[in-house]
Design an enzyme around this catalytic site. Structure first.
Site, PDB file in Angstrom:
ATOM      1  N   HIS A  80       0.857  -1.183   0.000  1.00 24.44           N
ATOM      2  CA  HIS A  80       0.000   0.000   0.000  1.00 24.44           C
ATOM      3  C   HIS A  80       0.895   1.236   0.000  1.00 24.44           C
ATOM      4  CE1 HIS A  80      -3.798  -2.151   0.864  1.00 24.44           C
ATOM      5  NE2 HIS A  80      -2.982  -2.999   1.458  1.00 24.44           N
ATOM      6  N   ASP A 323       2.141  -7.012   2.298  1.00 20.93           N
ATOM      7  CA  ASP A 323       0.946  -6.258   2.737  1.00 20.93           C
ATOM      8  C   ASP A 323       1.363  -5.041   3.559  1.00 20.93           C
ATOM      9  OD1 ASP A 323      -1.586  -5.362   2.942  1.00 20.93           O
ATOM     10  OD2 ASP A 323      -2.399  -7.088   4.020  1.00 20.93           O
TER      11      ASP A 323
HETATM   12  O1  DOR Z   1      -4.645  -4.462   7.803  1.00 11.69           O
HETATM   13  C1  DOR Z   1      -4.910  -4.069   6.675  1.00 11.69           C
HETATM   14  N1  DOR Z   1      -4.553  -2.833   6.249  1.00 11.69           N
HETATM   15  N2  DOR Z   1      -5.601  -4.867   5.879  1.00 11.69           N
HETATM   16  C2  DOR Z   1      -6.086  -4.453   4.696  1.00 11.69           C
HETATM   17  O2  DOR Z   1      -6.682  -5.236   4.005  1.00 11.69           O
HETATM   18  C3  DOR Z   1      -5.889  -3.040   4.266  1.00 11.69           C
HETATM   19  C4  DOR Z   1      -4.700  -2.458   4.906  1.00 11.69           C
HETATM   20  C5  DOR Z   1      -4.604  -0.968   4.751  1.00 11.69           C
HETATM   21  O3  DOR Z   1      -4.821  -0.455   3.638  1.00 11.69           O
HETATM   22  O4  DOR Z   1      -4.274  -0.301   5.728  1.00 11.69           O
HETATM   23 ZN    ZN Z   2      -3.549  -5.057   1.720  1.00  9.98          ZN
END
Ligand code: DOR
Ligand code: ZN
Length: 442
Positions: A80, A323
């Site tokens: 992200h 992630d």
């Molecule tokens: O913990 C998470 N954070 N899970 C997700 O699916 C999205 C992510 C975020 O964009 O902060």
């Molecule tokens: Zn994610």
């Protein structure tokens, strides 16, 4: 660009199947030679076997990789970046620097920005910004649904033309099964991969951590495993129905691993990833109400963690993805219920994954497969591994380098990691993208 010889490293490439001492010659950003070498012992004078090494040659840069491991550039298919919209958490520039620091030559960025990447102009914006960042390749992922609202499909044709490599509503599930079916059909038509965030929101309800005795003890509302697992089952059924390629994001439960294993055994087009926190931690990480361990899906039990490890070992889980989800103290220094979900991972993924090699869960070759070759294949990138003719994307790892995680040294703008202070072994010493060194450690 001057030609470069990466000399004397142990080259491991699950794509070409090589594992041994090789020199890699790079010219004009491309791999032009991968040749077997007998690396001299450290400190010894080089024999005349490689002419470039025997005579000082100012036209050639030498990168000494002896004692190190040289692998195809790592690819993180789940990052992200917070730009556009939340640049105080991460920009495309800082996210790329964090990626390079962690050994990643390529990253995929999820569409939950503001505005959401559900159309060509946002995709164009991300790619334009990425082109002036540090050189790490950025592959945008477009949204499945407009605004991630789960009501109508985003503009796949237009986004594909602009450069997205997949679609995902990551952060949100697509709750409407009919919309998910259409998304899979539509994506298949455009040759796009669908990455599914599997979560049944009615089961999640107001849960903030894994459901069970620990949550009860802490007085926190729980999220059952079934919240993930029922959606994995649904999406596998929809992939079978449509014949579309499905990639399951951030697998965290034993049940999901079992369903994916079975889907693969039946020959379905299903692939899966997990993230280092799911094989390194359990729900115990939140017992001090550490909001840096608050994440979606939540950290689970030791049984789930072990099932995820087993899934990695037997090939059920194809990919390790970070992630990387940066948040500032504004979203994290709050009571547990109110804190944002997510933790950063670009700068700890490689050492945490190397821990699985150290403990014998899988080999270094498997690690290369899960962090470079498999993501490249799943994303259908046109250059995979360290083959002659491919762009010189590679990572030099010192597998013996011990260090203590210090979030203050991270290139990421955010600090939300539950691994701060951990002692880890092995890290990226150099990251190269298209022949350009984008990170060099000491
Ligand atoms: O913990 C998470 N954070 N899970 C997700 O699916 C999205 C992510 C975020 O964009 O902060
Ligand atoms: Zn994610």
């Amino acid at each position: 660009m001057r030609p470069t010889r990466i000399k004397g490293g142990r080259v491991i490439d699950a794509e070409t199947g090589i594992d041994g001492l090789f020199d890699i010659l790079v010219e004009d950003g491309t791999i032009v030679k991968v040749e077997k070498t007998d690396a001299p012992p450290p400190g010894a004078k080089h024999a005349g076997q490689n002419p470039e090494l025997a005579t000082p040659n100012t036209a050639l840069d030498i990168i000494d990789a002896s004692g190190k491991v040289v692998v195809p550039g790592l690819i993180d298919m789940h990052t992200h970046l917070r730009e556009p919209g939340h640049e105080y958490k991460e920009t495309i520039q800082t996210g790329c620097l964090a990626a390079a620091h962690g050994g990643f030559s390529s990253i995929c960025c999820m569409p939950n920005t503001e505005p959401v990447n559900d159309n060509q102009s946002v995709t164009d914006y991300i790619l334009r910004k990425a082109s002036t960042a540090c050189g790490v390749r950025v592959y945008p992922v477009g949204a499945i649904s407009k605004g991630l609202r789960g009501q109508s499909l985003a503009e796949y044709g237009e986004m594909k033309a602009a450069g997205v490599v997949a679609v995902s509503d990551d952060g949100n599930p697509v709750m409407d099964a009919q919309l998910m079916r259409r998304a899979l059909e539509y994506a298949k038509g455009f040759g796009l991969l669908v990455i599914s965030h599997c979560e049944e929101r009615n089961l999640t309800a107001d849960g903030v951590m894994n459901e069970g005795a620990t949550a009860t003890r802490l007085g926190l509302a729980g999220i059952p495993n079934a919240s993930e697992t029922v959606m994995v089952a649904r999406d596998i059924a929809l992939s079978e129905l449509t014949g579309a390629r499905l990639h399951i994001a951030h697998v965290s439960t034993e049940g999901s691993v079992r369903l994916i294993r079975e889907a693969k055994a039946r020959g379905l087009s299903v692939t899966a990833e997990t993230a280092p926190h799911y094989f390194s931690l359990t729900e115990e990480a939140v017992i001090n109400y550490d909001t840096n361990a608050k994440v979606h899906p939540p950290l689970r039990t030791a049984k789930d963690r072990d099932a995820v490890r087993e899934g990695l070992a037997d090939g059920t889980i194809d990919v390790i993805a970070s992630d990387h989800a940066p948040h500032s103290t504004v979203e994290k220094d709050l009571e547990f219920d109110a804190a944002a979900n997510g933790l950063i991972g670009l700068e700890t993924s490689l050492p945490l994954s190397l821990k699985l090699v150290e403990t014998g869960i899988f080999s270094l070759g498997n690690l290369v497969a899960k962090m470079s070759i498999n993501p490249a294949r799943i994303l259908e990138l046109n250059h995979i591994g360290l083959k002659v003719g491919n762009p010189a994307d590679l990572t030099i790892i010192d597998p013996e380098k011990g260090f203590q995680v210090d979030a203050n040294t991270f290139r990421s703008k955010s600090r939300n990691t539950p691994f701060n202070g951990w002692r880890l072994t092995g890290r990226a010493m150099l990251t190269m993208v298209g022949g350009k060194v984008v990170f060099r450690g000491d």
